[in-house]
Structures are given as C-alpha cells and as structure tokens.
Design a protein around this motif. Sequence first.
Motif: not given
Length: 448
Positions: A290-299, A71-75
């Motif tokens: 995993t954080e990169g794969n999921l697009g979580d953000g950067i600590f 979907r366009p907002d895949d997250n």
Amino acid sequence: MALWFERAWIDKDWAKDVRLTIADGRIASIETGVAVAPDDERHRVALPGLCNVHSHGFQRGMAGLSERRSRPDDNFWSWREIMYRFLDRLTPDDVAAITAQAYAEMLETGFTRAGEFHYLHHDPAGATYADPAEMAGAIVRASGETGIGLTLLPVFYAHGNFDAAPPSHGQRRFLNDVDSFAALLDASRSKLAGDANIGIAPHSLRAVTPGELAALLELSPTGPVHIHAAEQVKEVADCVAWSGARPVEWLLRNAGVDGRWCLIHSTHLDADEVQRLAASGAVAGLCPITEGNLGDGIFPAVDYLAAGGRFGVGTDSNILVDAAQELRALEYSQRLAQRARALLASEEAPFVGANLFARAVQGGAQALGVPAGLAVGHAADIVALDLDHPAFAGTDDATLLDRWIFAARAGAIDSVWRAGIKRVEKGCHVDADAIAAAFRACVARLLA
C-alpha cells in the motif's frame, strides 16, 4: 486431530518429523523426530500463520479503481478523496461481503489473523445506527464466515486535521466524541466470539486531540493501541506547525508509547525517532504494498532493525493481498533506496527471508495482542507449504523461506488451519466460490 509434517518452523528454527496434536482449536502437543502414524494428516512444511497488523477490509472493493491519473500532483490526498466517494453508499451487508473476500485472500496467502482498523461506523448520512456497532458486527460476520482470527480495532476519529480542525463531509461516517466512542467500544466488544480480541485505534494526531487521546487510553488501559503516524510528508509538516514536534516524536514524548502500541507506517522518521521508537518496544506496522501504491515513501528499515526495532506487516488498503509479497516489497524498497542487496539480514541471521519472517511473526503477534508462533497452548494457526511447487526445487532448510518470499508465485501454500480448522485446501479457501460470488455481486451493484 493430529497433523504430521516433514519439517516445522518452531521457535525460529526448523524441526524435523513433527506431529502437532490439536484439541479445542489449540496445539495440545508437539512431538519432534517421530514417524508418521496411520491416522495423521500428512503434509510437508508447517509455518506459523502471520498476523496482518493493519487492514481496512472494505477497501478491497475499490482495488484498481484509483490508478488513473487525476491531476498532476496525484498523491495520497487525491486517493483519499476517491476512497471517500467509494464508501459513501456502503451498507453493513456490503462491508461484510467485501471484507470476507479480503479475509479469504489473506488466509490463502498465509495470514491467519487480521487487525481490522475499523473506522466506518455510521450510516451514509453520518447518523449513528440504532446499534452503534452495526458496522463492527459486519466485520465480525466476515471473520466468522472466513474463519480468520480477528483483532478488532475500533477507530476514534473526531477532527479533520491538527488543532481540532473541523472534519470534512467525506469523514462524516467516521466521527465520534469520547462518550459515543465508549458506547461503540462496549457494543463492539459484545459481538466478539472465540479468541477474537479488541483494542483501540486513535486514527492519527490529525483526528484526535491530546486530551481525547488521554481519555481513550483511560477507556482501554490494556490491549493493543494502534495509530497512523508519519505516513505523509505533509502530515509531518502540519504536525510540526501545530506542536513543534514530528508525529512520532510527539507520541514518544507525550503518549507513553510502549509494547502495546503499534505505530502504523511511521514512514518519515528522523534518526532520533528511529532510535527512540526502536527502544520503546512498540511495533512499527509496515504496509509496503500500500505504501508503494500510494507513493508514501520508504520506511528506514535498515537502521530501525539495526537498533533492535520490532515490526509487523499489514495489507492496509488491500490493493493486493499477499503476505509473502509484503515481506518481499519491504526488502526490495530498501534495495532500491540504498542500491544494495540482502539488507534486512545480519551476521546472526544472514538469510533475508528467514529473518523477515521470524520478525514479522513476533512483531505481528505482539501488535495484535496474541501469542506468537507454534507452541503448546497457542491457537493452531498453521500454514503448510507445498514443496512440490517449482520454486522449492532442491531447497534446503536455510533457503526455504527465501524461496517462498522471493521466488514463488501462487500455489506455494497448500493448506491453512485457523484455530485447528482447515480453511484453505490446495491453495484455495474452502468457501472461496461462495465468498467471491457475494463479493462480485456487491461490487457490481456499487459501481453500476
């Protein structure tokens, strides 16, 4: 048994010509500056094994299945729905087979203990098994089959969101109340063997109320406490709407966070949270791949380490299992965010690889409640690097860990001992073929 190494990483520094004598799975003696003896098993470089502070073993079976844009907002939240569908059919035998594959790969890359954040408790209908720790037993089986050390972290999960919102259908296999969780914890503890240990894991402030969290801490007054915190921007906004505070802020104010806690991810911190989390003595459980794969953000690792913060690394979704790559991804995320280099180093520790490794050894062991490093009396959890690997050509002590973390591919690790037993030889788990065959058959059936 005695192992002799040209150099060994002991107490954050290199020692030369080192003999490690092993008895009953532990290091009985360490001699430095000694010649190799005829009966010694000879290797080049010894490192302490790393602790993997955060693993969901069963998710190794869905690696690569969520990379199609849906979907366009895949997250993260759309990924979670895929994960819920994957786990719908898993049996205890499936969990054992998939987790064993993940654990073998961990050992091959330098992890010697897994912190298993284990929340898949019930049968596919959401009913409790006759043995409430049936699924925990599958994790223990995978640990025994592969030989990896285990810190079992049974997860308490009761709600679908903040303010005790009802759970979704996809969460039915996770759910407990405090009484049923107490029974699960006792049953899980009875399955452990060797130096395996146990903690508790309130899943997140989304899934546990303040009263339930207090009750869990009374159930387990000692040992590791792990919790997801501030992984997602939406989670932070929802927490503020519920409590007026951000997740890490709320935990620091209300939960008695101290050195036995590991706050998983902690990605979205403000400046005050960075300082207060560092001062608490808790460990930030970072999972950069995993954080990169999921697009979580950067600590915010640069500020956090400057404040004296502690961290360990974990493989989380097990999309890719590699200890060195977790450390590499952590440094590279900071470089991309700040457009600078060599950020997770300091004047006192100018080599990035050595600094990351030393901190991950200490923080990971703290998070899993075990002693850190190669020392007399500690478990003989040892990783041997192969200095014949091209990445190490011309290396010296100062750059050796940089070369492993930033420049090597597969093959840099030769052997791994866990509790004194060689589990990896010539870069491969000694039972890799059988473990992989069971994994392939399991996943092929699940996806048929």
